[in-house]
Design an enzyme around this catalytic site. Structure first.
Site, PDB file in Angstrom:
ATOM      1  N   VAL A  59      -1.674  14.121  -6.353  1.00  0.00           N
ATOM      2  CA  VAL A  59      -0.337  13.631  -6.719  1.00  0.00           C
ATOM      3  C   VAL A  59      -0.169  13.382  -8.221  1.00  0.00           C
ATOM      4  CG1 VAL A  59       0.197  12.611  -4.461  1.00  0.00           C
ATOM      5  CG2 VAL A  59      -0.974  11.212  -6.221  1.00  0.00           C
ATOM      6  N   TYR A 153      -5.163  -1.801 -10.687  1.00  0.00           N
ATOM      7  CA  TYR A 153      -4.475  -1.648  -9.394  1.00  0.00           C
ATOM      8  C   TYR A 153      -3.210  -2.515  -9.370  1.00  0.00           C
ATOM      9  CZ  TYR A 153      -3.924  -1.333  -4.309  1.00  0.00           C
ATOM     10  OH  TYR A 153      -3.426  -1.107  -3.042  1.00  0.00           O
ATOM     11  N   THR A 190      -7.517  -0.352   7.102  1.00  0.00           N
ATOM     12  CA  THR A 190      -7.621   1.084   6.806  1.00  0.00           C
ATOM     13  C   THR A 190      -8.977   1.372   6.155  1.00  0.00           C
ATOM     14  OG1 THR A 190      -6.824   0.984   4.518  1.00  0.00           O
ATOM     15  CG2 THR A 190      -5.141   1.123   6.251  1.00  0.00           C
TER      16      THR A 190
END
Ligand SMILES: NC(=O)c1ccc[n+]([C@@H]2O[C@H](COP(=O)([O-])OP(=O)(O)OC[C@H]3O[C@@H](n4cnc5c(N)ncnc54)[C@H](O)[C@@H]3O)[C@@H](O)[C@H]2O)c1
Length: 258
Positions: A59, A153, A190
């Protein structure tokens, strides 16, 4: 009748976690889904299982975005939904953040989302029948609060939160029916979190700790984030634009452990 019947959707980072759950939910609700990722084997296997297309895509690469969006429009005729979900977590405090780590996290988590928005709007404004579309950007609770061990982040997710609003205002003013919203997951079960738990040396303890941070007493499932993406992608959210949807089990609503 599906909630996304007839819609053409791209989901990035769709080989794993939240992206995989979102791709599944979208196909179940009638969308024609193009899954993209850098994990080709997993992405192809999931696409084959659920009945979607898979395309390899980093991306952070603009040329790849242009080729992908052009290919989708050429083959499917239009683009209705983009979920900018691909992301990386690289833990480091500001003291430990070197330029290589910073550039990697910002390239994937923020530049990748910017490029996705840019090329999705380009396609959505030219849809047959007139401009139409919904962009869903996956931010984080770290779009609101700072994670000590995640300077880059946190910066990337804060950037996604406000970039979303700029895109939302522009697209609505210019085209009326193109929307852009952000989703802010809390502690989600996840592979991204499992990898961090495993690296900690006490995966079970870390899971208990993160479950307790959310007042619901458990981690949120990828399907619960997919449900938020599904709502924002659907016409049910036709007047929801520039919004932030927190899906964190009440984590940020709490003053602390009381
Ligand atoms: N797991 C959580 O608790 C949590 C919380 C808040 C926000 N998020 C965000 O949700 C999104 C999905 O995370 P997840 O937990 O499902 O993680 P995950 O690691 O399971 O999935 C992320 C996917 O992104 C892909 N990816 C990584 N770099 C890429 C690139 N350059 N180009 C294309 N794809 C790339 C990975 O291969 C992977 O399949 C991320 O943006 C993440 O920051 C996750």
């Amino acid at each position: 009748m599906g909630r996304l019947d007839g819609k053409i959707a791209i989901v990035t980072g769709a080989a794993s976690g939240i992206g995989a759950a979102t791709a599944r939910a979208f196909v179940r609700e009638g969308a024609d889904v193009i899954l993209t990722d850098v994990q080709d084997e997993k992405g192809r296997a999931l696409a084959a299982e659920i009945g979607g297309d898979y395309q390899t895509q980093d991306v952070s690469d603009e040329a790849r975005w242009i080729a992908l969006v052009d290919d989708v429009v050429a083959r499917k005729g239009r683009l209705d939904v983009l979920v900018n979900n691909a992301g990386v977590f690289m833990g480091a405090t500001i003291e430990d953040t070197d330029l290589a780590l910073w550039n990697k996290v910002i390239a994937v988590n923020l530049t990748g989302v910017m490029l996705g928005c840019k090329h999705a709007v380009r396609a959505m404004k030219a849809n047959p029948g007139g401009p139409a579309g919904s962009i869903v950007n996956i931010s984080s609770i770290t779009g609101y609060v700072g994670l000590a061990n995640g300077a880059a982040y946190t910066a990337s997710k804060g950037g996604v939160r406000l970039l979303t609003k700029s895109v939302a205002v522009h697209a609505a003013r210019a085209y009326k029916t193109i929307r852009c919203n952000s989703v802010h997951p809390g502690a989600i079960d996840t592979p991204m979190n499992q990898a961090a738990f495993d690296a900690s040396g006490d995966p079970a303890g870390m899971r208990t700790f993160f479950s307790a941070l959310q007042p619901i007493g458990r981690m949120t499932t990828p399907d619960e984030i997919a449900a938020a993406c599904l709502f924002l992608a659907s016409d049910e959210a036709s007047s929801v634009n520039g919004a932030e949807l927190l899906v964190d089990g009440g984590w940020l609503a709490a003053p602390g452990p009381i």
